[in-house]
Motif scaffolding. Structure first.
Motif, PDB file in Angstrom:
ATOM      1  N   GLU A 202     -15.891 -68.731  77.193  1.00  0.00           N
ATOM      2  CA  GLU A 202     -15.577 -69.416  75.940  1.00  0.00           C
ATOM      3  C   GLU A 202     -14.782 -70.691  76.214  1.00  0.00           C
ATOM      4  O   GLU A 202     -15.070 -71.749  75.650  1.00  0.00           O
ATOM      5  CB  GLU A 202     -14.760 -68.462  75.057  1.00  0.00           C
ATOM      6  CG  GLU A 202     -14.561 -68.922  73.642  1.00  0.00           C
ATOM      7  CD  GLU A 202     -13.719 -67.946  72.833  1.00  0.00           C
ATOM      8  OE1 GLU A 202     -13.302 -68.346  71.731  1.00  0.00           O
ATOM      9  OE2 GLU A 202     -13.460 -66.826  73.297  1.00  0.00           O
ATOM     10  N   ALA A 203     -13.784 -70.590  77.107  1.00  0.00           N
ATOM     11  CA  ALA A 203     -12.950 -71.752  77.445  1.00  0.00           C
ATOM     12  C   ALA A 203     -13.756 -72.838  78.145  1.00  0.00           C
ATOM     13  O   ALA A 203     -13.432 -74.027  78.049  1.00  0.00           O
ATOM     14  CB  ALA A 203     -11.795 -71.302  78.335  1.00  0.00           C
ATOM     15  N   GLN A 204     -14.831 -72.425  78.839  1.00  0.00           N
ATOM     16  CA  GLN A 204     -15.682 -73.371  79.565  1.00  0.00           C
ATOM     17  C   GLN A 204     -16.790 -73.944  78.679  1.00  0.00           C
ATOM     18  O   GLN A 204     -17.624 -74.720  79.148  1.00  0.00           O
ATOM     19  CB  GLN A 204     -16.301 -72.677  80.777  1.00  0.00           C
ATOM     20  CG  GLN A 204     -15.282 -72.284  81.841  1.00  0.00           C
ATOM     21  CD  GLN A 204     -15.832 -71.261  82.836  1.00  0.00           C
ATOM     22  OE1 GLN A 204     -16.991 -70.849  82.752  1.00  0.00           O
ATOM     23  NE2 GLN A 204     -14.999 -70.844  83.768  1.00  0.00           N
ATOM     24  N   GLY A 205     -16.799 -73.545  77.406  1.00  0.00           N
ATOM     25  CA  GLY A 205     -17.815 -74.047  76.492  1.00  0.00           C
ATOM     26  C   GLY A 205     -19.141 -73.315  76.591  1.00  0.00           C
ATOM     27  O   GLY A 205     -20.139 -73.760  76.032  1.00  0.00           O
ATOM     28  N   GLN A 209     -22.985 -67.222  76.492  1.00  0.00           N
ATOM     29  CA  GLN A 209     -22.666 -66.203  77.498  1.00  0.00           C
ATOM     30  C   GLN A 209     -21.465 -65.373  77.059  1.00  0.00           C
ATOM     31  O   GLN A 209     -21.436 -64.158  77.244  1.00  0.00           O
ATOM     32  CB  GLN A 209     -22.378 -66.872  78.840  1.00  0.00           C
ATOM     33  CG  GLN A 209     -23.630 -67.427  79.514  1.00  0.00           C
ATOM     34  CD  GLN A 209     -23.285 -68.354  80.669  1.00  0.00           C
ATOM     35  OE1 GLN A 209     -23.059 -69.540  80.472  1.00  0.00           O
ATOM     36  NE2 GLN A 209     -23.252 -67.804  81.877  1.00  0.00           N
ATOM     37  N   ALA A 210     -20.493 -66.035  76.439  1.00  0.00           N
ATOM     38  CA  ALA A 210     -19.325 -65.317  75.924  1.00  0.00           C
ATOM     39  C   ALA A 210     -19.730 -64.375  74.797  1.00  0.00           C
ATOM     40  O   ALA A 210     -19.301 -63.212  74.759  1.00  0.00           O
ATOM     41  CB  ALA A 210     -18.287 -66.314  75.423  1.00  0.00           C
ATOM     42  N   LEU A 211     -20.587 -64.882  73.895  1.00  0.00           N
ATOM     43  CA  LEU A 211     -21.008 -64.092  72.737  1.00  0.00           C
ATOM     44  C   LEU A 211     -21.753 -62.830  73.154  1.00  0.00           C
ATOM     45  O   LEU A 211     -21.593 -61.771  72.539  1.00  0.00           O
ATOM     46  CB  LEU A 211     -21.875 -64.947  71.817  1.00  0.00           C
ATOM     47  CG  LEU A 211     -22.271 -64.336  70.468  1.00  0.00           C
ATOM     48  CD1 LEU A 211     -21.042 -63.950  69.662  1.00  0.00           C
ATOM     49  CD2 LEU A 211     -23.134 -65.317  69.680  1.00  0.00           C
ATOM     50  N   GLU A 212     -22.551 -62.922  74.200  1.00  0.00           N
ATOM     51  CA  GLU A 212     -23.294 -61.751  74.685  1.00  0.00           C
ATOM     52  C   GLU A 212     -22.347 -60.635  75.115  1.00  0.00           C
ATOM     53  O   GLU A 212     -22.597 -59.453  74.838  1.00  0.00           O
ATOM     54  CB  GLU A 212     -24.193 -62.156  75.858  1.00  0.00           C
ATOM     55  CG  GLU A 212     -25.401 -62.981  75.438  1.00  0.00           C
ATOM     56  CD  GLU A 212     -26.191 -63.521  76.620  1.00  0.00           C
ATOM     57  OE1 GLU A 212     -25.881 -63.119  77.763  1.00  0.00           O
ATOM     58  OE2 GLU A 212     -27.108 -64.330  76.393  1.00  0.00           O
ATOM     59  N   ILE A 213     -21.258 -61.004  75.790  1.00  0.00           N
ATOM     60  CA  ILE A 213     -20.281 -59.991  76.226  1.00  0.00           C
ATOM     61  C   ILE A 213     -19.510 -59.461  75.029  1.00  0.00           C
ATOM     62  O   ILE A 213     -19.337 -58.242  74.867  1.00  0.00           O
ATOM     63  CB  ILE A 213     -19.311 -60.579  77.267  1.00  0.00           C
ATOM     64  CG1 ILE A 213     -20.074 -60.989  78.522  1.00  0.00           C
ATOM     65  CG2 ILE A 213     -18.226 -59.553  77.615  1.00  0.00           C
ATOM     66  CD1 ILE A 213     -19.220 -61.699  79.564  1.00  0.00           C
ATOM     67  N   TYR A 214     -19.047 -60.346  74.172  1.00  0.00           N
ATOM     68  CA  TYR A 214     -18.289 -59.913  73.004  1.00  0.00           C
ATOM     69  C   TYR A 214     -19.109 -58.958  72.129  1.00  0.00           C
ATOM     70  O   TYR A 214     -18.597 -57.930  71.672  1.00  0.00           O
ATOM     71  CB  TYR A 214     -17.864 -61.115  72.162  1.00  0.00           C
ATOM     72  CG  TYR A 214     -16.771 -61.971  72.761  1.00  0.00           C
ATOM     73  CD1 TYR A 214     -15.676 -61.405  73.408  1.00  0.00           C
ATOM     74  CD2 TYR A 214     -16.819 -63.365  72.650  1.00  0.00           C
ATOM     75  CE1 TYR A 214     -14.669 -62.193  73.938  1.00  0.00           C
ATOM     76  CE2 TYR A 214     -15.804 -64.165  73.168  1.00  0.00           C
ATOM     77  CZ  TYR A 214     -14.738 -63.584  73.818  1.00  0.00           C
ATOM     78  OH  TYR A 214     -13.738 -64.373  74.332  1.00  0.00           O
ATOM     79  N   SER A 215     -20.362 -59.301  71.894  1.00  0.00           N
ATOM     80  CA  SER A 215     -21.214 -58.475  71.035  1.00  0.00           C
ATOM     81  C   SER A 215     -21.419 -57.082  71.625  1.00  0.00           C
ATOM     82  O   SER A 215     -21.519 -56.093  70.889  1.00  0.00           O
ATOM     83  CB  SER A 215     -22.565 -59.158  70.815  1.00  0.00           C
ATOM     84  OG  SER A 215     -22.396 -60.408  70.167  1.00  0.00           O
ATOM     85  N   LYS A 216     -21.437 -57.023  72.962  1.00  0.00           N
ATOM     86  CA  LYS A 216     -21.635 -55.733  73.650  1.00  0.00           C
ATOM     87  C   LYS A 216     -20.478 -54.773  73.371  1.00  0.00           C
ATOM     88  O   LYS A 216     -20.667 -53.559  73.295  1.00  0.00           O
ATOM     89  CB  LYS A 216     -21.766 -55.981  75.151  1.00  0.00           C
ATOM     90  CG  LYS A 216     -21.995 -54.726  75.981  1.00  0.00           C
ATOM     91  CD  LYS A 216     -22.374 -55.062  77.414  1.00  0.00           C
ATOM     92  CE  LYS A 216     -21.254 -55.729  78.170  1.00  0.00           C
ATOM     93  NZ  LYS A 216     -21.563 -55.903  79.614  1.00  0.00           N
ATOM     94  N   TYR A 217     -19.279 -55.336  73.202  1.00  0.00           N
ATOM     95  CA  TYR A 217     -18.093 -54.491  73.048  1.00  0.00           C
ATOM     96  C   TYR A 217     -17.497 -54.494  71.636  1.00  0.00           C
ATOM     97  O   TYR A 217     -16.444 -53.888  71.412  1.00  0.00           O
ATOM     98  CB  TYR A 217     -17.003 -54.955  74.018  1.00  0.00           C
ATOM     99  CG  TYR A 217     -17.342 -54.765  75.476  1.00  0.00           C
ATOM    100  CD1 TYR A 217     -17.547 -53.495  76.010  1.00  0.00           C
ATOM    101  CD2 TYR A 217     -17.456 -55.868  76.323  1.00  0.00           C
ATOM    102  CE1 TYR A 217     -17.840 -53.322  77.352  1.00  0.00           C
ATOM    103  CE2 TYR A 217     -17.753 -55.715  77.667  1.00  0.00           C
ATOM    104  CZ  TYR A 217     -17.944 -54.431  78.179  1.00  0.00           C
ATOM    105  OH  TYR A 217     -18.240 -54.262  79.510  1.00  0.00           O
TER     106      TYR A 217
END
Length: 365
Positions: A202-205, A209-217
Motif C-alpha cells: 500500500e505504501a509503495q502504491g 496487491q495490497a487489496l488481494e491480501i487484505y481481502s483474504k483476511y
C-alpha cells in the motif's frame, strides 16, 4: 491501651483482607467466558501462569495467551511509580511516564516488570519518537526475550520503521515476525506479518496487491480488523466510492456498540463520510467524520483512523462553509474547520493531510 491494641489489630486485619481480595485479572476473547482472578506468577508469549484460590488453597493454572484479550494488574499491588506512570501516560505526559515505568521495573513481580517494559515502548511511540521506541524495544527484548508482549514489540517495531520511511527495515521486521510465528506454531503471527506486507504494498502504491491480501483476511478472527481497515483504504485509493460505502455500512452495522471496535468504526465512518463527500453531501460527511473525532476525547488512542477523521472533518467543515449563504453560518463552520486543523497539528504533527486541509480552508469564499 487495650482499646488501642484492638484498633491496631483490626486495622491490620482489614488491610490484609483488602490485599487478599484484590487480585490480578485475565479477560478473555470469548465473551461467554468469565474473568479469571488470582495472582499472575509468570508469563511469556505462549503461557500465562496464574494461581487462583479454591477452598482456601492456591491452585496454579496455565492459560494460553491466544485466549487472553486483556490482562489487568492488581491495583493494590502496583508500585507507586507504576501507578504514577499510568497517570502520566493517560495525561499525555509520555516523558514523565517513561521515567516512572523505568523505576517500576525494579519491582519483584514479573507481571509488573514486563508491563512496565512494554509501557516504556508505548510511551516513546505515542510521543512520536520512533528512534527512542526502537531502542526501548531492543532493551526490552534483551531483558525479556520471551515476554508476554513479544507480538506487540514486533508490531510497534514495524510501525516505527514505517513512520521513518525505512521500508526495507519494516519488511525485515515482517519477515522475522512471520518466521517466529511459524517456528512457534503461532499462525496468527504469520497472518499478521502477511498483513504487514500488504501495508508495505500500500505504501509503495501497489494497491491491487495490497487489496488481494487484505481481502483474504477481512473476515479472519485474528487479523480481520486490520485487514478490513486496509481494504477500505485501498478502495478509497481506487476511488471505488460505491463499494467503499457498501463495505463501510456492513462494518458499522456489525460493530456498532461493540467493545474494542473503536478503530474499526472510525475507519468505517471515515469511509462512508468520504463517499458522501464525493457525492457532494458535505453535511452527511461531516457527521460521519465527527464520529471519529470524538473518540480521542473519550480516552481513545491516537491512530491513523483518528488522524483521518480530524483532517476530513476539517475539510467537510470548509465545504459546508463554502456552500453556506449566510455569513454567520459560514463563519461558524470556517472557525470550526480552523479548530480541527489546530487539533490535527497538535496531535499529529507534520500530518500528510495538513496541506489539503489548509487549502480547503483558504478556498472558503
Amino acid at each position: 491501651m487495650k482499646t488501642m491494641r484492638n484498633i491496631v489489630a483490626a486495622a491490620f486485619l482489614a488491610a490484609a483482607a483488602a490485599q487478599a481480595a484484590a487480585q490480578d485479572t485475565l479477560k478473555f476473547h470469548d465473551p461467554g467466558r468469565p474473568n479469571m482472578q488470582g495472582e499472575i506468577t509468570s508469563m511469556n508469549f505462549r503461557i500465562v501462569e496464574i494461581e487462583i484460590e479454591v477452598g482456601g488453597l492456591r491452585v496454579p493454572q496455565k492459560v494460553n495467551t491466544r485466549e487472553i484479550r486483556e490482562l489487568d494488574i492488581d491495583a493494590a499491588r502496583k508500585p507507586f511509580d507504576f501507578s504514577s506512570g499510568e497517570d502520566a501516560m493517560n495525561k499525555g505526559d509520555f516523558a514523565q511516564a517513561a521515567e516512572r515505568f523505568e523505576r517500576a521495573k525494579k519491582d519483584g513481580r514479573d507481571v509488573v516488570k514486563q508491563t512496565a517494559g512494554i509501557n516504556i515502548v508505548r510511551c516513546h511511540y505515542n510521543a512520536g519518537d520512533p528512534v527512542a521506541a526502537l531502542a526501548a524495544i531492543k532493551a526490552f527484548r534483551q531483558e525479556k526475550p520471551e515476554t508476554y508482549y513479544l507480538r506487540e514489540t514486533y508490531e510497534i517495531e514495524y510501525r516505527c520503521h514505517s513512520a521513518r520511511g525505512d521500508m526495507a527495515a519494516a519488511a525485515k521486521v515482517a519477515e522475522e515476525f512471520e518466521k517466529k510465528g511459524r517456528s512457534d506454531k503461532l499462525d496468527e503471527w504469520a497472518k499478521s506479518a502477511d498483513v504487514m506486507r500488504a501495508q508495505l504494498f500500500e505504501a509503495q502504491g501497489k494497491a491491487q496487491q495490497a487489496l488481494e491480501i487484505y481481502s483474504k483476511y477481512a473476515r479472519d478472527k485474528d487479523v480481520g480488523d486490520e485487514a478490513s481497515l486496509g481494504e477500505l483504504r485501498c478502495l478509497r485509493g481506487a476511488k471505488n466510492w460505491a463499494q467503499l460505502k457498501a463495505k463501510a455500512e456492513i462494518i458499522i452495522t456489525s460493530n456498532k456498540g461493540k467493545r474494542g471496535a473503536e478503530r474499526m468504526l472510525m475507519g468505517a465512518y471515515n469511509a462512508r463520510g468520504e463517499a458522501a463527500l464525493q457525492a457532494g453531501n458535505a453535511k452527511d460527511a461531516l457527521l460521519d467524520f465527527m464520529q471519529g473525532v470524538a473518540v480521542l476525547s473519550k480516552g481513545g488512542e491516537s491512530t491513523r483512523e483518528h488522524e483521518t477523521s480530524l483532517a476530513l472533518a476539517a475539510i467537510a467543515c470548509a465545504g459546508v462553509a463554502t456552500a453556506a449563504k449566510e455569513k454567520a453560518k459560514k463563519d461558524v463552520y470556517k472557525e470550526r474547520a480552523r479548530e480541527l486543523m489546530a487539533d490535527l497539528d497538535k496531535i499529529y504533527a507534520n500530518s500528510a493531510y495538513r496541506g489539503e486541509v489548509e487549502k480547503a480552508i483558504k478556498e472558503i469564499k
